[in-house]
Design an enzyme around this catalytic site. Sequence first.
Site, PDB file in Angstrom:
ATOM      1  N   SER A 182      27.784  44.696  68.751  1.00 47.89           N
ATOM      2  CA  SER A 182      28.691  43.735  68.235  1.00 47.89           C
ATOM      3  C   SER A 182      29.934  44.350  67.374  1.00 47.89           C
ATOM      4  CB  SER A 182      28.103  42.647  67.389  1.00 47.89           C
ATOM      5  OG  SER A 182      27.162  43.383  66.308  1.00 47.89           O
ATOM      6  N   HIS A 210      27.480  39.012  72.886  1.00 50.96           N
ATOM      7  CA  HIS A 210      29.051  39.538  73.424  1.00 50.96           C
ATOM      8  C   HIS A 210      29.083  39.883  74.892  1.00 50.96           C
ATOM      9  CE1 HIS A 210      30.441  39.508  69.403  1.00 50.96           C
ATOM     10  NE2 HIS A 210      29.194  39.862  68.885  1.00 50.96           N
ATOM     11  N   LYS A 240      29.974  32.222  71.126  1.00 44.64           N
ATOM     12  CA  LYS A 240      31.223  33.142  71.474  1.00 44.64           C
ATOM     13  C   LYS A 240      32.101  32.654  72.738  1.00 44.64           C
ATOM     14  CE  LYS A 240      29.233  35.981  68.302  1.00 44.64           C
ATOM     15  NZ  LYS A 240      27.893  36.733  67.690  1.00 44.64           N
TER      16      LYS A 240
END
Length: 386
Positions: A182, A210, A240
Site C-alpha cells: 500500500s 490495491h 478503494k
Amino acid sequence: MPSLEQFAKSKLAALEAVHRRRVLAETDRADAIHVVRDSRAMVSFSCNDYLNLTHHPAVKAAAVAAIERYGTGAGASRLITGNHPLYGALEDRLAQWKGTEAACVFGSGYLANAGIIPVLIGPDDLVLVDALSHACLWAGAQLSRGHVEVFRHNDVDHLRALLESNRGRYTHTLIVTDGVFSMDGDLAPLAALSALAEHYDAWLMSDDAHGLGVLGDGHGSASADGGKIKIDLQMGTLSKALGSYGGYLCASRPVIDLIKTRARTLIYSTGLPPASVAAALAALDVIAADTTLCRRPLDNARAFTRGCDLVLAESPIVPLILGEEARALAASETLEEEGFLVTAIRPPTVPAGTARLRFAFTAGHSKEDVARLCTVVRDRILPQKS
Ligand SMILES: *Cc1c(COP(=O)(O)O)cnc(C)c1O
C-alpha cells in the site's frame, strides 16, 4: 491538570517534536479527482478511488435506490437481521470475479483482517508476515495469539528458511502478505509464495486492497500476469477501486462457512448499510463492462515514472522516498502550492527514515495533469532529494 489530559498533552507534544503528530484536514471532494482544502482547489493524487467510481452516476444511483428500498442502515449484525438481500448478490459476484467458490463481506477491510486470521490461527499455530504488510494484517495476526514471524519484504528465500526451521513445530501455518503494497506500490511474488505454501503445507492469504479493479483486468494481483495464481484466502476491500465501503474474503465454501460462523468482527458488528453494498455491486458491473478502464491507473502511473526517471511503476501507487518526516511534509506543501494534493506518509505507517510522498494515479487523471505533476516534481522536489 487531570492525569488523563496531562498524558494526552505530553504524548502529543512528544509526537509534535518529531513531526509525527497528525491532524485531520477537511477535504471536500466535489468529484473523484478535484478537491478543495483550506479554500485551495487541487488535483488529488492521494485518493485510492482508482477508477473514480465514488462519483460514477450508475454507482451513485444504485446507492440511492438501495436507500429507498432498504433504508439507511442494516439494523443489526448480519447474523441477526442485518443480512439484507444485497449481501448475497454481492458475495456471489465477488466469488465469481475472483474465481472462488464463495465470499464473505465484512464491515471494512480492517475488520476483515482482524476477523479472519483469529478464526484460522490459534496458539499452536504460526503466522509468517511480510515486513511491509498493512497494519490490519498485523492486527489480525496479533489477535490470533499464534506465533508471529516476520520475513523480509518480498524475500522468498528468507520465507523459505523460516518455513524450513519453524514449520514442523506448529500445527497450522499461515503466510500473509499484501498483493500490492500500500505504501510502496510493488507487488508480492505471489507465484513463488504459492509454491512455498504448497510445499510446506501452509495457507496463503493475500490482501489485495490495491489490486482489485486495477491489475489483471480488474481481477487483482493474482491475475496480474494473465494466469491465475492459487491463493487460499483472497482478501480485499470495497473501499478503494470499487468506490464504496466494506471488506471481503474470497475462498472455498468450507472456509467461508467457518468464517461466517466464527469471525468476531462479523458477528459483533452491524452489517454494512445497504447503499454501500449496492454501490459495490454496481461498481463491479462498471468494471466488467469496460476492462480498459482498469488499465488506465497503471498507464498513468507509468507515464509519471517514465517522465520523472523513477523506477517503472508496477501498480497505480508510486512512492518517492525522501527520508526525514520534515522533508516529506515540506515536499507535500510544495506540491499543494502548485495545486496538487499528495499527502506525506510518515512513520509508523512506513519505517523510520523512509518518510515519503505517495502518489496514487487514477483512471481519470488527464495526460496534462500527469505531465504537469511530473514537471513540478522534477523541478521542485527531485533536486532536493539527494
Ligand atoms: C486500505 C487497506 C486496508 C483497509 O481496508 P478498509 O476497507 O479501508 O478498512 C487493508 N489492507 C490494505 C493493504 C489497505 O491498503
